[in-house]
Design a protein around this motif. Sequence first.
Motif, PDB file in Angstrom:
ATOM      1  N   PRO A 189       0.831  -1.229   0.000  1.00 33.10           N
ATOM      2  CA  PRO A 189       0.000   0.000   0.000  1.00 33.10           C
ATOM      3  C   PRO A 189       0.861   1.274   0.000  1.00 33.10           C
ATOM      4  O   PRO A 189       0.497   2.264  -0.657  1.00 33.10           O
ATOM      5  CB  PRO A 189      -0.804  -0.117   1.302  1.00 33.10           C
ATOM      6  CG  PRO A 189      -0.875  -1.584   1.560  1.00 33.10           C
ATOM      7  CD  PRO A 189       0.406  -2.157   1.048  1.00 33.10           C
ATOM      8  N   LYS A 190       2.031   1.233   0.677  1.00 30.89           N
ATOM      9  CA  LYS A 190       2.889   2.429   0.675  1.00 30.89           C
ATOM     10  C   LYS A 190       3.392   2.726  -0.737  1.00 30.89           C
ATOM     11  O   LYS A 190       3.410   3.879  -1.174  1.00 30.89           O
ATOM     12  CB  LYS A 190       4.102   2.199   1.592  1.00 30.89           C
ATOM     13  CG  LYS A 190       3.844   2.464   3.068  1.00 30.89           C
ATOM     14  CD  LYS A 190       5.169   2.446   3.817  1.00 30.89           C
ATOM     15  CE  LYS A 190       4.971   1.871   5.209  1.00 30.89           C
ATOM     16  NZ  LYS A 190       6.209   1.421   5.831  1.00 30.89           N
ATOM     17  N   LEU A 191       3.816   1.658  -1.445  1.00 32.36           N
ATOM     18  CA  LEU A 191       4.290   1.857  -2.830  1.00 32.36           C
ATOM     19  C   LEU A 191       3.180   2.465  -3.687  1.00 32.36           C
ATOM     20  O   LEU A 191       3.423   3.383  -4.484  1.00 32.36           O
ATOM     21  CB  LEU A 191       4.726   0.517  -3.441  1.00 32.36           C
ATOM     22  CG  LEU A 191       6.071  -0.051  -2.964  1.00 32.36           C
ATOM     23  CD1 LEU A 191       6.255  -1.485  -3.454  1.00 32.36           C
ATOM     24  CD2 LEU A 191       7.225   0.817  -3.478  1.00 32.36           C
ATOM     25  N   ILE A 192       1.963   1.955  -3.480  1.00 32.46           N
ATOM     26  CA  ILE A 192       0.820   2.454  -4.269  1.00 32.46           C
ATOM     27  C   ILE A 192       0.571   3.930  -3.941  1.00 32.46           C
ATOM     28  O   ILE A 192       0.376   4.759  -4.840  1.00 32.46           O
ATOM     29  CB  ILE A 192      -0.431   1.580  -4.001  1.00 32.46           C
ATOM     30  CG1 ILE A 192      -0.187   0.162  -4.544  1.00 32.46           C
ATOM     31  CG2 ILE A 192      -1.692   2.185  -4.623  1.00 32.46           C
ATOM     32  CD1 ILE A 192      -1.176  -0.890  -4.085  1.00 32.46           C
ATOM     33  N   ASP A 193       0.656   4.263  -2.630  1.00 28.79           N
ATOM     34  CA  ASP A 193       0.466   5.667  -2.225  1.00 28.79           C
ATOM     35  C   ASP A 193       1.510   6.587  -2.850  1.00 28.79           C
ATOM     36  O   ASP A 193       1.269   7.765  -3.078  1.00 28.79           O
ATOM     37  CB  ASP A 193       0.548   5.794  -0.695  1.00 28.79           C
ATOM     38  CG  ASP A 193      -0.725   5.270  -0.039  1.00 28.79           C
ATOM     39  OD1 ASP A 193      -1.702   5.036  -0.781  1.00 28.79           O
ATOM     40  OD2 ASP A 193      -0.713   5.059   1.194  1.00 28.79           O
ATOM     41  N   GLN A 194       2.705   6.009  -3.091  1.00 29.06           N
ATOM     42  CA  GLN A 194       3.768   6.830  -3.720  1.00 29.06           C
ATOM     43  C   GLN A 194       3.546   6.978  -5.227  1.00 29.06           C
ATOM     44  O   GLN A 194       4.389   7.496  -5.939  1.00 29.06           O
ATOM     45  CB  GLN A 194       5.129   6.170  -3.503  1.00 29.06           C
ATOM     46  CG  GLN A 194       5.672   6.261  -2.088  1.00 29.06           C
ATOM     47  CD  GLN A 194       6.768   5.213  -1.860  1.00 29.06           C
ATOM     48  OE1 GLN A 194       7.372   4.718  -2.798  1.00 29.06           O
ATOM     49  NE2 GLN A 194       7.010   4.879  -0.601  1.00 29.06           N
ATOM     50  N   GLY A 195       2.442   6.393  -5.715  1.00 30.67           N
ATOM     51  CA  GLY A 195       2.125   6.539  -7.145  1.00 30.67           C
ATOM     52  C   GLY A 195       2.658   5.408  -8.004  1.00 30.67           C
ATOM     53  O   GLY A 195       2.625   5.480  -9.235  1.00 30.67           O
ATOM     54  N   LYS A 196       3.201   4.379  -7.356  1.00 32.93           N
ATOM     55  CA  LYS A 196       3.696   3.243  -8.147  1.00 32.93           C
ATOM     56  C   LYS A 196       2.528   2.284  -8.397  1.00 32.93           C
ATOM     57  O   LYS A 196       2.107   1.571  -7.486  1.00 32.93           O
ATOM     58  CB  LYS A 196       4.829   2.530  -7.402  1.00 32.93           C
ATOM     59  CG  LYS A 196       6.016   3.424  -7.144  1.00 32.93           C
ATOM     60  CD  LYS A 196       7.280   2.657  -7.090  1.00 32.93           C
ATOM     61  CE  LYS A 196       8.537   3.475  -7.157  1.00 32.93           C
ATOM     62  NZ  LYS A 196       8.503   4.903  -7.157  1.00 32.93           N
ATOM     63  N   LEU A 197       2.008   2.308  -9.605  1.00 34.54           N
ATOM     64  CA  LEU A 197       0.826   1.505  -9.910  1.00 34.54           C
ATOM     65  C   LEU A 197       1.217   0.291 -10.758  1.00 34.54           C
ATOM     66  O   LEU A 197       1.614   0.447 -11.924  1.00 34.54           O
ATOM     67  CB  LEU A 197      -0.227   2.346 -10.624  1.00 34.54           C
ATOM     68  CG  LEU A 197      -0.722   3.525  -9.782  1.00 34.54           C
ATOM     69  CD1 LEU A 197      -1.713   4.377 -10.562  1.00 34.54           C
ATOM     70  CD2 LEU A 197      -1.383   3.048  -8.480  1.00 34.54           C
ATOM     71  N   PRO A 198       1.129  -0.896 -10.196  1.00 35.54           N
ATOM     72  CA  PRO A 198       1.635  -2.081 -10.899  1.00 35.54           C
ATOM     73  C   PRO A 198       0.713  -2.520 -12.031  1.00 35.54           C
ATOM     74  O   PRO A 198      -0.495  -2.315 -11.985  1.00 35.54           O
ATOM     75  CB  PRO A 198       1.652  -3.145  -9.796  1.00 35.54           C
ATOM     76  CG  PRO A 198       0.556  -2.737  -8.880  1.00 35.54           C
ATOM     77  CD  PRO A 198       0.530  -1.235  -8.899  1.00 35.54           C
ATOM     78  N   ASP A 199       1.335  -3.152 -13.034  1.00 36.00           N
ATOM     79  CA  ASP A 199       0.547  -3.749 -14.114  1.00 36.00           C
ATOM     80  C   ASP A 199       0.249  -5.208 -13.786  1.00 36.00           C
ATOM     81  O   ASP A 199      -0.798  -5.722 -14.130  1.00 36.00           O
ATOM     82  CB  ASP A 199       1.329  -3.669 -15.430  1.00 36.00           C
ATOM     83  CG  ASP A 199       1.668  -2.235 -15.767  1.00 36.00           C
ATOM     84  OD1 ASP A 199       0.741  -1.498 -16.109  1.00 36.00           O
ATOM     85  OD2 ASP A 199       2.853  -1.840 -15.646  1.00 36.00           O
TER      86      ASP A 199
END
Length: 461
Positions: A374-384
């Motif tokens: 969730p932290k990575l996602i919050d940083q704008g890293k959106l996985p494919d």
Amino acid sequence: MKNNIPVEKNKEYILEITGTGFKGEGVAKVENYTIFVPEALEGEKVKVRIVKVNKNFGFGKLIDFEVKSKDRVEPICSIYNKCGGCQLQHYSYHKQLDFKRQRVVDAIKRIGKIDIKDEGIKDTIGMEDPYRYRNKVQMPVREEGGKIKIGFYKSRSHDVVEVKECFIQEKVADKAIYVIKEWMEKYNISAYNEKKNKGLLKHIMVRKAFKNNDETMIVLVTNSKTIPYKDELIESIRENIPTITSIIHNINTKNTNVILGQKCVTLWGKDYITDYIGKFKFNISPLSFFQVNPTQTEVLYNKALEFADLKGNELVFDAYCGTGTISLFLSENCREVYGVEIIKEAIDNAKINAKQNNIHNAKFIVGKSEEEIPKLIDQGKLPDVIVVDPPRKGCDEKLLKSISKTNASKIVYVSCDPGTLARDLGLLDNLGYKTEKVQPVDMFPMTSHVETIVLLTKENQ
Ligand SMILES: C[S@@+](CC[C@H](N)C(=O)[O-])C[C@H]1O[C@@H](n2cnc3c(N)ncnc32)[C@H](O)[C@@H]1O
């Protein structure tokens, strides 16, 4: 008949085996009362002595056959019914593969309530040769009646069954047992006594590289800081095991079920062995996690690659990444991969593994997947694409919910427990991810363990 239980302890019955339990044991019904019969196969008619009677189910010991299944084979191992290591040696290999697929089918339909056609759940991928597949063995060392015993625990106990030859281990492990036992007897080295927390040698561990000159590591786990007559032991190992490259002393003075202590001293040779999965090279130290069936690991990881179907520009998350093996496998086919793992040492290994394979687009993070992703996602890293390979208890619900908010088009789920896999597929189904393909892979022939890899795709994309 006591308390409406239709069988009595110590009495014998002729039973028809009409089902199969989780561990491959036969299941019979007497007036709706369930009796588990280890070593009996579905379709058989057997004579059974009732050995345990619980309120809702009982256990029977197989005594004789009236009708045998065509799927029954003679177990290769003479201590098969004493040792707790294998459960399915009396199944033909074809039947073992069918049993594993059926466990996955049942779990996905009953627990996950997933609406998937039977063809969507593929046949289990088995091994050409389902013996001698393990690259690691850990065996307790105990003494009984003045005799040293090295082997495996009996099922549901800490009594050791002595092993001279184990058909799912590498042959070098049989040799190591022989050499170490001989050394203990010659120099009067004591075996560990769990009840008294006394005695020197607790466990031996043997690891072998399958794709790198048979490099072999022997680890002696002791309840002491020093080992007497260690030079004599080193000499004997080197003389008898020509492939030896590493002899390690692991110190574990705690009275615990955890086999290895944190401190390792190299007595001779290198601190690690090196092996390959595919073209990737891994250093494996005594404490490192490394998949135990390297042949099928390659099959599994290639399936992950096929399911991920990467085109080169994707951002990939590898949750529960261990030493980063799946991340490295995927790294060449994507833009960037982030591996997340709770054990720091595993992440240290993952970073070393990436470096020695010249991989620069794999990043590794120590922490819980359900917190770090969730932290990575919050940083704008959106996985494919997201790969998850959790332990037996499956994924944390928080992780699945956060994944579902990302629009990742695919999830590749690697699982060692069909029950928790099915639960999570059910949750993901509600979160918009459809179970597309299910592939069981036989990572542990002769045992009832089931490994599965699943492709899920985001609906309405
Ligand atoms: C089945 S192993 C998978 C390892 C790796 N993918 C492989 O193929 O070698 C599961 C891993 O999840 C790790 N783990 C357990 N709970 C975790 C959590 N909450 N977050 C991240 N990693 C976790 C374990 O330490 C273990 O390395």
